[in-house]
Design a protein around this motif. Structure first.
Motif, short mmCIF file in Angstrom:
data_model
loop_
_atom_site.label_atom_id
_atom_site.label_comp_id
_atom_site.label_asym_id
_atom_site.label_seq_id
_atom_site.Cartn_x
_atom_site.Cartn_y
_atom_site.Cartn_z
N PHE A 83 68.85 -33.76 -17.07
CA PHE A 83 69.42 -35.09 -17.33
C PHE A 83 68.36 -36.07 -17.84
CE2 PHE A 83 73.15 -33.50 -15.37
CZ PHE A 83 74.17 -34.37 -15.69
N LYS A 84 67.15 -35.94 -17.34
CA LYS A 84 66.08 -36.84 -17.76
C LYS A 84 65.65 -36.57 -19.21
CE LYS A 84 61.36 -38.19 -16.65
NZ LYS A 84 60.17 -37.86 -15.86
N GLU A 85 65.54 -35.30 -19.56
CA GLU A 85 64.99 -34.93 -20.87
C GLU A 85 66.03 -34.82 -21.97
OE1 GLU A 85 62.38 -31.53 -20.58
OE2 GLU A 85 61.34 -32.40 -18.86
N ILE A 86 67.28 -34.60 -21.62
CA ILE A 86 68.33 -34.40 -22.63
C ILE A 86 69.42 -35.44 -22.38
CG2 ILE A 86 69.89 -32.77 -23.73
CD1 ILE A 86 68.15 -30.50 -22.44
N ARG A 87 69.29 -36.57 -23.02
CA ARG A 87 70.13 -37.74 -22.74
C ARG A 87 71.61 -37.51 -23.04
NH1 ARG A 87 68.75 -40.76 -19.23
NH2 ARG A 87 70.21 -42.28 -20.04
N MET A 88 71.94 -36.60 -23.92
CA MET A 88 73.35 -36.44 -24.29
C MET A 88 74.16 -35.61 -23.30
SD MET A 88 73.13 -34.03 -27.71
CE MET A 88 74.85 -34.21 -28.04
N ILE A 89 73.52 -35.05 -22.28
CA ILE A 89 74.25 -34.30 -21.26
C ILE A 89 75.07 -35.28 -20.42
CG2 ILE A 89 74.05 -32.92 -19.16
CD1 ILE A 89 71.55 -31.63 -20.33
N LYS A 90 76.36 -34.99 -20.28
CA LYS A 90 77.26 -35.82 -19.47
C LYS A 90 77.48 -35.22 -18.09
CE LYS A 90 78.16 -38.58 -22.93
NZ LYS A 90 77.19 -39.63 -23.11
N LYS A 91 77.52 -33.90 -18.03
CA LYS A 91 77.75 -33.20 -16.77
C LYS A 91 77.06 -31.85 -16.87
CE LYS A 91 81.45 -31.72 -13.68
NZ LYS A 91 82.91 -31.58 -13.48
N ALA A 92 76.57 -31.35 -15.73
CA ALA A 92 75.92 -30.05 -15.75
C ALA A 92 76.15 -29.33 -14.43
CB ALA A 92 74.42 -30.21 -16.01
N LYS A 93 76.11 -28.02 -14.52
CA LYS A 93 76.25 -27.17 -13.34
C LYS A 93 75.18 -26.09 -13.44
CE LYS A 93 79.63 -23.80 -12.07
NZ LYS A 93 81.06 -23.48 -11.99
N VAL A 94 74.47 -25.87 -12.35
CA VAL A 94 73.45 -24.83 -12.33
C VAL A 94 73.69 -23.93 -11.13
CG1 VAL A 94 71.71 -26.20 -11.08
CG2 VAL A 94 70.97 -24.34 -12.54
N ALA A 95 73.54 -22.63 -11.36
CA ALA A 95 73.65 -21.64 -10.30
C ALA A 95 72.35 -20.86 -10.23
CB ALA A 95 74.82 -20.69 -10.57
N VAL A 96 71.74 -20.84 -9.05
CA VAL A 96 70.50 -20.09 -8.83
C VAL A 96 70.82 -18.97 -7.84
CG1 VAL A 96 68.10 -20.19 -8.06
CG2 VAL A 96 69.11 -22.16 -9.23
N ALA A 97 70.61 -17.74 -8.28
CA ALA A 97 70.92 -16.57 -7.45
C ALA A 97 69.65 -15.81 -7.09
CB ALA A 97 71.87 -15.64 -8.19
N LYS A 98 69.50 -15.52 -5.81
CA LYS A 98 68.41 -14.65 -5.35
C LYS A 98 69.02 -13.25 -5.25
CE LYS A 98 65.19 -15.74 -2.34
NZ LYS A 98 64.47 -16.05 -1.09
N ILE A 99 68.44 -12.32 -5.98
CA ILE A 99 68.93 -10.95 -6.02
C ILE A 99 68.34 -10.17 -4.84
CG2 ILE A 99 69.18 -8.88 -7.47
CD1 ILE A 99 70.35 -11.53 -8.69
N ASN A 100 69.17 -9.42 -4.13
CA ASN A 100 68.76 -8.63 -2.96
C ASN A 100 67.94 -9.46 -1.97
OD1 ASN A 100 69.93 -6.20 -3.97
ND2 ASN A 100 68.16 -5.95 -5.31
N PRO A 101 68.53 -10.52 -1.41
CA PRO A 101 67.77 -11.38 -0.49
C PRO A 101 67.42 -10.65 0.80
CG PRO A 101 70.10 -11.91 -0.40
CD PRO A 101 69.93 -10.92 -1.51
N PRO A 102 66.26 -10.97 1.39
CA PRO A 102 65.83 -10.31 2.62
C PRO A 102 66.51 -10.90 3.86
CG PRO A 102 64.16 -11.88 1.95
CD PRO A 102 65.25 -11.91 0.90
N ILE A 103 67.80 -10.61 4.02
CA ILE A 103 68.54 -11.21 5.13
C ILE A 103 69.07 -10.16 6.12
CG2 ILE A 103 69.12 -13.30 3.87
CD1 ILE A 103 71.90 -12.20 3.37
N GLY A 104 68.48 -8.98 6.09
CA GLY A 104 68.84 -7.97 7.08
C GLY A 104 70.21 -7.35 6.87
N GLY A 105 70.60 -7.17 5.64
CA GLY A 105 71.88 -6.55 5.35
C GLY A 105 71.93 -6.12 3.90
N ASN A 106 72.98 -5.43 3.55
CA ASN A 106 73.16 -4.97 2.18
C ASN A 106 73.89 -6.05 1.39
OD1 ASN A 106 73.34 -3.48 -0.12
ND2 ASN A 106 74.82 -1.99 0.66
N VAL A 107 73.13 -7.03 0.91
CA VAL A 107 73.69 -8.18 0.19
C VAL A 107 73.14 -8.17 -1.23
CG1 VAL A 107 73.85 -10.69 0.11
CG2 VAL A 107 73.86 -9.51 2.32
N GLU A 108 74.03 -8.17 -2.20
CA GLU A 108 73.61 -8.11 -3.60
C GLU A 108 72.87 -9.37 -4.04
OE1 GLU A 108 75.64 -7.83 -8.02
OE2 GLU A 108 76.71 -6.99 -6.32
#
Length: 118
Positions: A83-108
């Motif tokens: 938003f700071k660097e690209i003034r013409m953005i009106k709305k944005a959505k970002v998804a950050v995924a951790k692949i195979n997180p170390p949470i003690g289970g079989n989680v993708e």
């Protein structure tokens, strides 16, 4: 109004609360979607009149390189900088995924999704 999406940006980074995560790192995937007025660029065919997806990818790569304990903080930094660097953005959505997180289970993956509106 139009949408520009940069999907499946694959990175290796060192986010997380555990000391091991800071040392060995993990694989991540980031998706970013922005809404902006693309009518002008559709007519002019000029990069200056649109949201440059190369710039979006650059922001994601740089912010992902800065270590954070929480993915929420990384996602918020990506949004704030876009938003700071690209003034013409009106709305944005970002998804950050951790692949195979170390949470003690079989989680993708674990995904954090944040949105921001101007």
């Amino acid at each position: 109004m139009g949408i520009i999406k940069v999907s499946n940006i694959k990175l290796y980074a060192y986010h997380g609360c555990l000391e091991e995560e800071a040392k060995i790192g993990s694989e991540y995937r980031v998706d970013i979607k922005v809404k902006a007025d693309l009518k002008k660029s559709a007519k002019t065919d000029k990069l200056v009149d649109t949201v440059d997806y190369v710039h979006l990818n650059h922001i994601v790569k740089e912010e992902m390189a800065i270590r954070s304990e929480l993915l929420e903080e990384v996602a918020q930094r990506i949004l704030d900088r876009a938003f700071k660097e690209i003034r013409m953005i009106k709305k944005a959505k970002v998804a950050v995924a951790k692949i195979n997180p170390p949470i003690g289970g079989n989680v993708e993956e674990v995904v954090i999704i944040l949105t921001k509106k101007r």
